[in-house]
Every structure is written in structure tokens, then in C-alpha cells.
Enzyme design. Sequence first.
Site, PDB file in Angstrom:
ATOM      1  N   ASP A 173     -15.271  -4.046  23.469  1.00  0.00           N
ATOM      2  CA  ASP A 173     -15.926  -5.271  22.989  1.00  0.00           C
ATOM      3  C   ASP A 173     -15.369  -6.499  23.703  1.00  0.00           C
ATOM      4  O   ASP A 173     -14.148  -6.712  23.735  1.00  0.00           O
ATOM      5  CB  ASP A 173     -15.689  -5.435  21.475  1.00  0.00           C
ATOM      6  CG  ASP A 173     -16.492  -4.446  20.646  1.00  0.00           C
ATOM      7  OD1 ASP A 173     -17.263  -3.656  21.223  1.00  0.00           O
ATOM      8  OD2 ASP A 173     -16.341  -4.465  19.409  1.00  0.00           O
ATOM      9  N   GLU A 233     -25.694   4.832  17.922  1.00  0.00           N
ATOM     10  CA  GLU A 233     -25.382   4.336  19.274  1.00  0.00           C
ATOM     11  C   GLU A 233     -25.211   5.484  20.271  1.00  0.00           C
ATOM     12  O   GLU A 233     -24.728   5.275  21.376  1.00  0.00           O
ATOM     13  CB  GLU A 233     -24.131   3.452  19.248  1.00  0.00           C
ATOM     14  CG  GLU A 233     -24.421   2.064  18.700  1.00  0.00           C
ATOM     15  CD  GLU A 233     -23.238   1.122  18.775  1.00  0.00           C
ATOM     16  OE1 GLU A 233     -23.467  -0.093  18.647  1.00  0.00           O
ATOM     17  OE2 GLU A 233     -22.086   1.576  18.928  1.00  0.00           O
ATOM     18  N   LEU A 261     -25.774  -5.057   1.082  1.00  0.00           N
ATOM     19  CA  LEU A 261     -26.475  -6.325   0.887  1.00  0.00           C
ATOM     20  C   LEU A 261     -25.646  -7.510   1.370  1.00  0.00           C
ATOM     21  O   LEU A 261     -25.765  -8.619   0.845  1.00  0.00           O
ATOM     22  CB  LEU A 261     -26.798  -6.492  -0.610  1.00  0.00           C
ATOM     23  CG  LEU A 261     -27.602  -5.346  -1.253  1.00  0.00           C
ATOM     24  CD1 LEU A 261     -27.521  -5.407  -2.770  1.00  0.00           C
ATOM     25  CD2 LEU A 261     -29.052  -5.408  -0.794  1.00  0.00           C
ATOM     26  N   ASP A 282     -19.242  -1.055   9.567  1.00  0.00           N
ATOM     27  CA  ASP A 282     -18.532   0.161  10.006  1.00  0.00           C
ATOM     28  C   ASP A 282     -17.315   0.416   9.119  1.00  0.00           C
ATOM     29  O   ASP A 282     -16.995   1.561   8.779  1.00  0.00           O
ATOM     30  CB  ASP A 282     -18.058   0.000  11.460  1.00  0.00           C
ATOM     31  CG  ASP A 282     -19.221  -0.220  12.407  1.00  0.00           C
ATOM     32  OD1 ASP A 282     -20.325   0.264  12.117  1.00  0.00           O
ATOM     33  OD2 ASP A 282     -19.011  -0.894  13.436  1.00  0.00           O
TER      34      ASP A 282
END
Length: 306
Positions: free
Chosen positions: A13, A140, A220, A251
Site C-alpha cells: 500500500d 481481490e 453499516l 478487513d
Amino acid sequence: MDKILVIGSTNTDLVATVKCFPKAGETITGKSFLQTMGGKGANQALAAHKSGGDVKFITCLGRDANGQNALSYYNDQGVDVSLSLIVDDAPTGTAIILVDENGENCIVITPGANKMLTSDYLFKVEKAIIESDIVVLQMEIPYDTVNTVCELAHKHNKRVMLNVAPACHCSENLMKKIDILLVNETEAETISGEKIEISGKEAVIDKLLAMGVKSVVLTLGEKGCLLKNKEQVLYIPAFKAEALDTTSAGDTFCGALAAQLSKGHDWKDALTFATAASAICVTRMGAQPSIPSEKEVIEFLSNYHH
Ligand code: RIB
């Protein structure tokens, strides 16, 4: 304790914090930059491991510096990745992430090696599925691979937890193999073809259950989560948290939930733990550096007053 097998992506990342997201054609100056370990599969595996689960992680890495970093990071963290695949002809996956002042993000992933985690390879490591109790997957890696793993896991009577992130359409045949479907509102709408604003949350969940899923957990965001299955409907409110970066909150929730269920906790306790873990996660920067340990979550829960 049940054994957890996570199969999914690894990304490097590259995170820039920005005041607000750029428009098309615009160049903006970021406030800070961070390179961390990420990928939805890896984040979920680490979250399950840090929540005290017995975890194996199967992923696919390129034979490059990012792949080497990932391998040594997993080893340092104590996550077993011995069945992972390393390929010569694709780079390790990357994610370019922008995080704005509200902690919201925009992500561009370039799958690279993640695309090479094929069904053929999963057939070769079927033993790992046989030796596990709970199989955790996200989207993914190729859809076909997810489908194959779900079929194998179902055939061997394993509990399958599928987090349909990033959102995509799923066949009814795939849905029938899922024990726990973990989705946010966008993902639930994509699969069900219904709008929550029009039909309501429970009607959308009912549609997913009618497709053959045993339990649906609808996350939510700052409102918490909703579980529905044949036995119960359960709403768990979120814990208040100052969001710095929401990356990997979903995650963290998923991995923590898998770990708690693997230890035999009931839905209420497991979902409360997972909700707390993701509340801690959003207060920190980066995907994997934000994932709390089991001890941190227990402390948070004992200190928190609703
Ligand atoms: O869910 C967060 C993850 O999405 C990031 O770590 C990034 O790698 C992308 O896969």
C-alpha cells in the site's frame, strides 16, 4: 480452537494523506506518505492472527522486493504463508491509496501476482482446505478461484466466510456454498440487485439469504452491523471513534470475527469484538499497522462506556 485458512490478496500500500481528493487532470500536494503492507486477504489473515486465531494464509507474490518484504513481514508477525505461491512473471500487487481529512479513502489496486492465484493452484493445495475448519475469502483474487475454493470447502464440509470486497456480482451457485456472507451496503446492493434506501436493510438481507447463504453480516460503518440467519436477527451498534483512516476497518472486522467464531464465541460476543477491533483500526493510519491485538480489543471493551 477451529483452524482458519485465509486465501487472498497481498498488496503493497502506497498511502498519501490529502486535504481533499483531486479532480481529473489536477495535481495536488499530499500532506504525508506511508508505505505499508496491505491487501484485503493479508489484512484479514493478520487480523484473525492478532485476534488469537490459528491462521494459515495462502497468497501469491511476485519475485520482487515487495514480495520479499511481504514474506519477511508475515514471518515476523508469525503468519504461516508456507503454501503461498511466488511467481516470476508478475509483480506483487500494489494499492495506491488517498486518505482525506475525514479519514475516507480512494483506492486503486493493481492486482499483479494476485491474479495468478488460480484454481489450478488451489486444487494442488486442497489438503490445506481439508485440514482447516473455516475458510475466509475476499474478491481481490480471480472470481473463478474464489468459486473453486468455495466448492472445495463446501465439499469437505468447511465453514465458508466470504467478504465480497471489492463489490461484484455473485452467482446463485456460489451463494449456496457460503455460510457467512460479510458485506457492506454497496456490496449487498450489488449482489441482491436491490437498493437499501428503497427496500430496507432486512429485505435486502432476506434476498441474500434466499440465494442460499446461511448467515448475512451487513456492516453499516459508523452505525455498526446487522446479522441475520434462520435463528436470529441481531444488531450491534458501533463504538464511537475518531476516524483518522478507515482503510482496512472492514478487513479487521472480518478477520477478528473469524477468530472469535473459531474460538466458539456466540454471534453477539464475536460481532461485538469485531466491531471494537474495527473501531480501534480507524483511529490509526495504514492498513496493517492499524490492526489491533486481541489484548488491545479486550482492554478497549472493558474501558468503553456506551
Ligand atoms: O481493504 C483495504 C485494502 O484494500 C488495502 O490494504 C489495499 O491493499 C486494498 O486491497
